[in-house]
Design a protein around this motif. Structure first.
Motif, mmCIF file in Angstrom:
data_model
loop_
_atom_site.group_PDB
_atom_site.id
_atom_site.type_symbol
_atom_site.label_atom_id
_atom_site.label_comp_id
_atom_site.label_asym_id
_atom_site.label_seq_id
_atom_site.Cartn_x
_atom_site.Cartn_y
_atom_site.Cartn_z
ATOM 1 N N PHE A 28 26.213 -28.480 -23.045
ATOM 2 C CA PHE A 28 25.016 -28.575 -23.868
ATOM 3 C C PHE A 28 25.152 -27.712 -25.120
ATOM 4 C CE2 PHE A 28 20.502 -27.747 -24.930
ATOM 5 C CZ PHE A 28 20.038 -29.063 -24.969
ATOM 6 N N SER A 29 25.789 -26.567 -24.982
ATOM 7 C CA SER A 29 26.007 -25.671 -26.126
ATOM 8 C C SER A 29 26.911 -26.324 -27.163
ATOM 9 C CB SER A 29 26.616 -24.343 -25.658
ATOM 10 O OG SER A 29 25.687 -23.610 -24.874
ATOM 11 N N ARG A 30 27.927 -27.037 -26.717
ATOM 12 C CA ARG A 30 28.804 -27.760 -27.661
ATOM 13 C C ARG A 30 28.012 -28.823 -28.414
ATOM 14 N NH1 ARG A 30 32.669 -27.638 -23.367
ATOM 15 N NH2 ARG A 30 32.208 -29.821 -22.870
ATOM 16 N N LEU A 31 27.146 -29.529 -27.676
ATOM 17 C CA LEU A 31 26.329 -30.570 -28.292
ATOM 18 C C LEU A 31 25.381 -29.976 -29.327
ATOM 19 C CD1 LEU A 31 25.508 -33.570 -28.292
ATOM 20 C CD2 LEU A 31 23.848 -33.016 -26.501
ATOM 21 N N MET A 32 24.768 -28.847 -28.988
ATOM 22 C CA MET A 32 23.843 -28.197 -29.913
ATOM 23 C C MET A 32 24.570 -27.660 -31.145
ATOM 24 S SD MET A 32 20.810 -28.638 -28.671
ATOM 25 C CE MET A 32 21.508 -30.238 -28.176
ATOM 26 N N ALA A 33 25.791 -27.152 -30.954
ATOM 27 C CA ALA A 33 26.573 -26.664 -32.097
ATOM 28 C C ALA A 33 26.866 -27.808 -33.064
ATOM 29 C CB ALA A 33 27.871 -26.028 -31.605
ATOM 30 N N GLU A 89 13.824 -24.554 -39.156
ATOM 31 C CA GLU A 89 15.037 -25.334 -39.434
ATOM 32 C C GLU A 89 16.267 -24.446 -39.564
ATOM 33 O OE1 GLU A 89 13.465 -24.097 -43.420
ATOM 34 O OE2 GLU A 89 12.600 -24.784 -41.506
ATOM 35 N N GLU A 90 16.071 -23.134 -39.628
ATOM 36 C CA GLU A 90 17.207 -22.219 -39.735
ATOM 37 C C GLU A 90 17.623 -21.601 -38.390
ATOM 38 O OE1 GLU A 90 16.834 -19.234 -42.719
ATOM 39 O OE2 GLU A 90 16.371 -20.664 -44.333
ATOM 40 N N ILE A 91 16.857 -21.858 -37.343
ATOM 41 C CA ILE A 91 17.235 -21.341 -36.023
ATOM 42 C C ILE A 91 18.487 -22.079 -35.560
ATOM 43 C CG2 ILE A 91 16.506 -20.960 -33.640
ATOM 44 C CD1 ILE A 91 13.605 -21.198 -34.604
ATOM 45 N N ARG A 92 19.439 -21.328 -35.066
ATOM 46 C CA ARG A 92 20.672 -21.929 -34.568
ATOM 47 C C ARG A 92 20.827 -21.640 -33.080
ATOM 48 N NH1 ARG A 92 19.673 -24.357 -38.127
ATOM 49 N NH2 ARG A 92 20.692 -24.562 -40.164
ATOM 50 N N TRP A 93 21.528 -22.534 -32.414
ATOM 51 C CA TRP A 93 21.676 -22.453 -30.965
ATOM 52 C C TRP A 93 22.243 -21.114 -30.513
ATOM 53 C CZ3 TRP A 93 19.775 -24.183 -26.717
ATOM 54 C CH2 TRP A 93 20.457 -24.006 -25.519
ATOM 55 N N ARG A 94 23.195 -20.592 -31.284
ATOM 56 C CA ARG A 94 23.802 -19.318 -30.875
ATOM 57 C C ARG A 94 22.761 -18.207 -30.779
ATOM 58 N NH1 ARG A 94 25.822 -20.386 -36.070
ATOM 59 N NH2 ARG A 94 24.755 -19.206 -37.709
#
Length: 294
Positions: free
Chosen positions: A247-252, A74-79
């Motif tokens: 997709f990156s914006r959506l994940m952020a 749950e702490e993994i982030r897209w970046r």
């Protein structure tokens, strides 16, 4: 005379509820994220995965809680995993199946890295994201796997495949509803035979090989998906277009929701998790994008 069908926990709501209560008592008091994770629906999935055997479900759940406490999915982030997703080898679709389930699209022919650990971390992130985006009351997701461009050069290692299967089966039980392997080439058969050994019987039943020129395959896809939503790569009339920036914006945006759901202080997390990024590298709040139809 007709034989009376044996009554099981699956058939009796009261027995199911009793088993859930029994499992909750068996695992004992929980706190923090473990408490948030172990909803009744969660306990039901673990019981279902272990044929409603409380002792086996308890052992399985305890292993997951141990894994989550160290891996911290749950702490993994897209970046942190965005580089793995540049080609769109795994992404969340902008449509659902006919049951309203989240759909993950996988394109193994788009494999772009060699790190088994990073591949797994990227997939785990998207599993968590898919779960976070499930409709209320929905517990499972569907997978669409497109083999366009697949070759031995783009295949992940047997070890990585085994590790992925282990994580999916042991730590995300009953999350997969069905996986469609669309038009897999002959060279995939040997790879599948090698990895099928690690699949349990229930998972094997969820794997569907479908072929565009096979009438039964076409009808099977229609029974799960709206043809207008389904991309042409899977026999539909829709378009499969992966825009990494969008997709990156959506994940952020979803990362903000994830942090809020788990009660994570993002500023503290970003400094403390040691992912090699400075606070200055945190992406600003993205501009709203149009909600895609589901």
């Amino acid at each position: 005379m007709f034989l009376r069908r044996k009554h099981t926990q699956k058939d009796d709501p009261e027995q199911r509820d009793s088993k859930i209560s029994e499992l909750r008592a068996a695992i004992g008091p929980l706190s923090g994220r473990s408490s948030k994770y172990c909803t009744d629906a969660c306990l039901r999935r673990y019981l279902e995965a272990r044929n409603w055997n409380v002792d086996k479900a308890k052992k399985m759940l305890e292993e997951t809680l141990k894994w989550r406490s160290t891996y911290k999915p749950e702490e993994i982030r897209w970046r942190e995993v965005a580089h793995e997703g540049e080609t769109g080898k795994v992404s969340r679709a902008n449509f659902h199946d006919l049951q309203g389930r989240t759909v993950l699209i996988m394109r193994p022919g788009m494999q772009n890295t060699n790190s088994g650990e990073d591949n797994i971390r990227h997939l785990v992130y998207l599993l968590e994201n898919a779960i976070m985006n499930l409709a209320e009351g929905q517990e499972q997701m569907s997978w669409l796997i497109d083999f366009t461009g697949f070759s031995l050069n783009t295949t992940i290692s047997i070890k990585t495949a085994r590790d992925i299967i282990y994580i999916l089966q042991d730590h995300y039980p009953e999350r997969l509803a069905v996986a469609f392997l669309y038009n897999p080439p002959k060279i995939f058969e040997a790879f599948y035979k090698a990895t099928r050994y690690f699949l349990d019987a229930k998972t094997v039943q969820k794997v569907k090989f479908v072929y565009p020129k096979n009438k039964d395959s076409v009808e099977l896809m229609k029974s799960y998906f709206d043809v207008e939503n389904l991309p042409s790569e899977f026999g539909g009339t829709g378009t499969l277009k992966y825009d990494h920036e969008e997709f990156s914006r959506l994940m952020a945006q979803d990362d903000v929701k994830t942090a809020k759901f788990w009660g994570i202080d993002e500023k503290h997390h970003h400094i403390a998790n040691g992912n090699g990024h400075s606070v200055a590298e945190v992406a600003p709040q993205p501009a709203p994008i149009a909600q895609k139809s589901s």
